[in-house]
Design an enzyme around this catalytic site. Structure first.
Site, mmCIF file in Angstrom:
data_model
loop_
_atom_site.group_PDB
_atom_site.id
_atom_site.type_symbol
_atom_site.label_atom_id
_atom_site.label_comp_id
_atom_site.label_asym_id
_atom_site.label_seq_id
_atom_site.Cartn_x
_atom_site.Cartn_y
_atom_site.Cartn_z
ATOM 1 N N ARG A 56 0.802 -1.219 0.000
ATOM 2 C CA ARG A 56 0.000 0.000 0.000
ATOM 3 C C ARG A 56 0.838 1.274 0.000
ATOM 4 O O ARG A 56 0.370 2.324 -0.391
ATOM 5 C CB ARG A 56 -0.890 -0.023 1.235
ATOM 6 C CG ARG A 56 -2.237 0.559 0.904
ATOM 7 C CD ARG A 56 -3.136 0.678 2.055
ATOM 8 N NE ARG A 56 -2.923 -0.341 3.080
ATOM 9 C CZ ARG A 56 -3.814 -0.579 4.018
ATOM 10 N NH1 ARG A 56 -4.951 0.078 4.021
ATOM 11 N NH2 ARG A 56 -3.597 -1.460 4.955
ATOM 12 N N LYS A 195 15.903 -25.559 6.100
ATOM 13 C CA LYS A 195 17.234 -25.565 6.715
ATOM 14 C C LYS A 195 17.978 -26.827 6.284
ATOM 15 O O LYS A 195 17.422 -27.928 6.332
ATOM 16 C CB LYS A 195 17.123 -25.518 8.254
ATOM 17 C CG LYS A 195 16.607 -24.177 8.795
ATOM 18 C CD LYS A 195 16.535 -24.200 10.304
ATOM 19 C CE LYS A 195 15.759 -23.022 10.861
ATOM 20 N NZ LYS A 195 16.520 -21.815 11.041
ATOM 21 N N HIS A 254 7.036 -25.827 13.318
ATOM 22 C CA HIS A 254 8.448 -26.228 13.292
ATOM 23 C C HIS A 254 8.735 -27.490 14.118
ATOM 24 O O HIS A 254 9.371 -28.421 13.649
ATOM 25 C CB HIS A 254 9.328 -25.098 13.833
ATOM 26 C CG HIS A 254 9.083 -23.769 13.181
ATOM 27 N ND1 HIS A 254 8.723 -23.644 11.863
ATOM 28 C CD2 HIS A 254 9.166 -22.502 13.649
ATOM 29 C CE1 HIS A 254 8.579 -22.369 11.566
ATOM 30 N NE2 HIS A 254 8.840 -21.652 12.631
HETATM 31 C C1 BG6 Z 1 9.412 -18.137 13.411
HETATM 32 C C2 BG6 Z 1 8.696 -17.726 14.660
HETATM 33 O O1 BG6 Z 1 8.619 -18.983 12.638
HETATM 34 O O2 BG6 Z 1 10.615 -18.818 13.769
HETATM 35 C C3 BG6 Z 1 9.576 -16.855 15.530
HETATM 36 O O3 BG6 Z 1 7.524 -17.005 14.297
HETATM 37 C C4 BG6 Z 1 10.897 -17.542 15.808
HETATM 38 O O4 BG6 Z 1 8.928 -16.520 16.748
HETATM 39 C C5 BG6 Z 1 11.524 -18.021 14.516
HETATM 40 O O5 BG6 Z 1 11.745 -16.587 16.429
HETATM 41 C C6 BG6 Z 1 12.731 -18.888 14.810
HETATM 42 O O6 BG6 Z 1 13.359 -19.197 13.600
HETATM 43 P P1 BG6 Z 1 14.887 -19.583 13.562
HETATM 44 O O7 BG6 Z 1 15.158 -19.919 12.140
HETATM 45 O O8 BG6 Z 1 15.651 -18.393 14.058
HETATM 46 O O9 BG6 Z 1 15.044 -20.746 14.497
#
Ligand code: BG6
Length: 509
Positions: A56, A195, A254
């Site tokens: 926007r 990763k 995750h």
């Molecule tokens: C994100 C979360 O998906 O992953 C965050 O929303 C978190 O809260 C992040 O900090 C962590 O990712 P990484 O790759 O730093 O372990």
């Protein structure tokens, strides 16, 4: 059928227009554009492509290109060559508009008439708040900007988590998206799957015959998965986080994805469907390991305030920016799961994640059983406190980050006259083995979307299976009020109760 890992480093052949919705946001600037730049610099993007930033703010092509050039220099993983950056940003354009207004899509359609500048295969990357996913996709569809799955041109839509707030909303979101798109067109991104070390879990498990026979209930005592972070609510994340909390933010995606990779059965082949089918099967067999009550299985925490080494105040969660001062949102969660299948029945699986903890670590530790007979016990004294030291169980550790690698802890004889066994680490580390720096998750994932490989993306039934695992926790939040924990530690002692008075405990390393 595309097979993951076979195409990752080949050049994308199809010309494409990549439209990033929410292009003025942090993700675009820090991750997406730098990742696309690296792909371009490595000659992996197609010969013809356009990137359109859709937001926007009152920018034009020039302003947006300049901003992106600066961000590439600031955030690219590899040094950004001035000339390459200049050539890359020539492909970038800006589309100013309100993502929820049909006019913006009509104007986009007009622009897209110039098919030389804007190739007709389209990747829409929705880096926007979840409540806009469905309206945006609906408007793309009604404006004729989505090619059907059978057409010679392709349209793919990438969405970022959170995919709902609970099982019901996740199902509603899936149903809404599937009303406009085919499942094969939807790429739900979980950046953990991009990763390198996460991908290595499957390669390691299924390319080394020596581990697979012991990856089961006969040999494994328990599995621990930890994702601890030192950060709190920096970069204005408070507003989003307070609505979601650790379980929704980290566990339902995750951590459960890591659980799948370490516990799933070998797929028949490496196709996206074969791998995702196995993940869904193991998720469907996973559930909270409740004995009497949900509170013996789940522990929620929230960091309080404290002081750092320099005696400076560390803000507690409720003092952070954009956080409700009475918030009950958890910033730490630990839980005990079980997997009811032949391989894992009776093996507890522990998950833990938290903000403002002692260390940034993501790892999976598979702890094996101790030998049936303790031959090497001995008494060891420190000053006047003596203890019986026993052989420690073998542990296989997949270290996702930092110090990426795989370690196996084994007992060996300490040199000397006595039979004293000590733990040593057999290790493989990425940095010690390869000089190449590891690609960022988004580099791999964006290329996969352009190649049409959905292996590392979450399928709708997988998302729903993940929510199903945590739904009982969400239903009982009132029984599970968060405990306070001190910043820069390992959460609170209550999380050890999940081991139910066995000798097990969290690895705080
Ligand atoms: C994100 C979360 O998906 O992953 C965050 O929303 C978190 O809260 C992040 O900090 C962590 O990712 P990484 O790759 O730093 O372990």
């Amino acid at each position: 059928m595309a097979t993951s890992g076979m195409i990752g480093e080949s050049r994308v052949s199809d010309p494409v227009t990549i439209v990033i919705f929410g292009a003025s946001g942090d993700l675009t600037r820090r991750k997406l554009i730098p990742a696309l730049f690296i792909a371009y610099a490595q000659n992996l993007l197609p010969a013809t492509f356009a990137i359109v930033g859709f937001a926007r703010r009152d920018y034009d092509d020039e302003i947006f290109r300049d901003m992106m050039a600066k961000d590439i220099k600031a955030f690219s993983r590899v040094p950004a060559n001035e000339e390459t950056v200049a050539r890359f940003v020539e492909h970038i354009r800006y589309h100013k508009g309100d993502i929820s207004s049909p006019d913006a899509y009509g104007e986009l359609r007009e622009k897209f008439r110039d098919t030389e500048t804007y190739p007709e295969n389209r990747l829409y990357y929705l880096s926007i708040i979840p409540s806009l996913f469905e309206p945006a996709v609906g408007l793309l569809k009604s404006e004729g900007l989505i090619a059907g799955p059978g057409s010679s041109l392709w349209t793919r839509v990438v969405i970022e988590k959170p995919f709902g707030r609970d099982l019901e909303s996740a199902m509603a979101l899936n149903a809404a998206l599937l009303g406009h798109l085919d499942e094969s067109q939807i790429y739900r991104i979980d950046h953990y799957l991009g990763k390198e070390t996460v991908q290595n879990i499957l390669s390691f498990r299924f390319s080394n015959a020596i581990f697979e026979p012991v990856f089961n209930r006969s040999y494994v005592d328990h599995i621990q998965i930890t994702a601890s972070e030192t950060v709190g609510m920096e970069s204005g994340r408070g507003g989003y986080y307070d609505e979601y909390g650790a379980i929704r933010d980290m566990v339902t995606n995750h951590l459960l994805e890591l659980l799948c990779l370490v516990t799933m059965e070998p797929p028949g082949d490496l196709s996206a469907e074969a791998i995702r089918n196995e993940k869904v099967k193991v998720l469907n067999a996973a559930q909270l390991d409740i004995r009497k009550d949900i509170s013996d299985t789940v522990c929620r925490g929230q960091y309080g305030g404290g002081v750092d080494e320099d005696n400076q105040h560390i803000k507690g969660y409720r003092e952070e920016d954009r956080i409700d001062p009475h918030s009950q949102t958890e910033t730490f969660a630990a839980m005990r799961l079980k997997i009811d299948n032949w391989r894992w029945a009776g093996v507890p699986i522990f998950l833990r994640t938290g903000k403002r903890m002692a260390k940034k670590t993501t790892e999976i530790a598979v702890q094996f059983k101790v030998p049936p007979l303790q031959l090497f016990q001995h008494v060891e004294c420190k000053e006047d406190v003596c203890d019986i030291t026993r052989v420690k169980p073998n542990t296989l550790i997949f270290r996702i980050q930092p110090d990426e690698g795989i370690f196996l802890k084994v007992g060996t004889k300490r040199p000397g006259m006595r039979f004293v066994v000590e733990d040593v680490k057999l290790d493989f580390s990425y940095s010690g083995t390869w000089s190449k720096s590891l690609p960022e998750a988004y580099e791999r994932l964006l290329l996969d979307t352009l190649h049409g490989d959905s292996t590392l993306f979450t399928r709708s039934d997988e998302v729903e299976a993940e929510w199903r695992v945590v739904q009982p926790i969400l239903d009982h939040f009132d029984k599970l009020k968060p405990y306070a924990y001190s910043p820069n530690g390992w959460g609170m002692p209550e999380a050890d109760w999940l081991f139910h008075c066995t000798e097990g405990h969290w690895r705080n390393e």
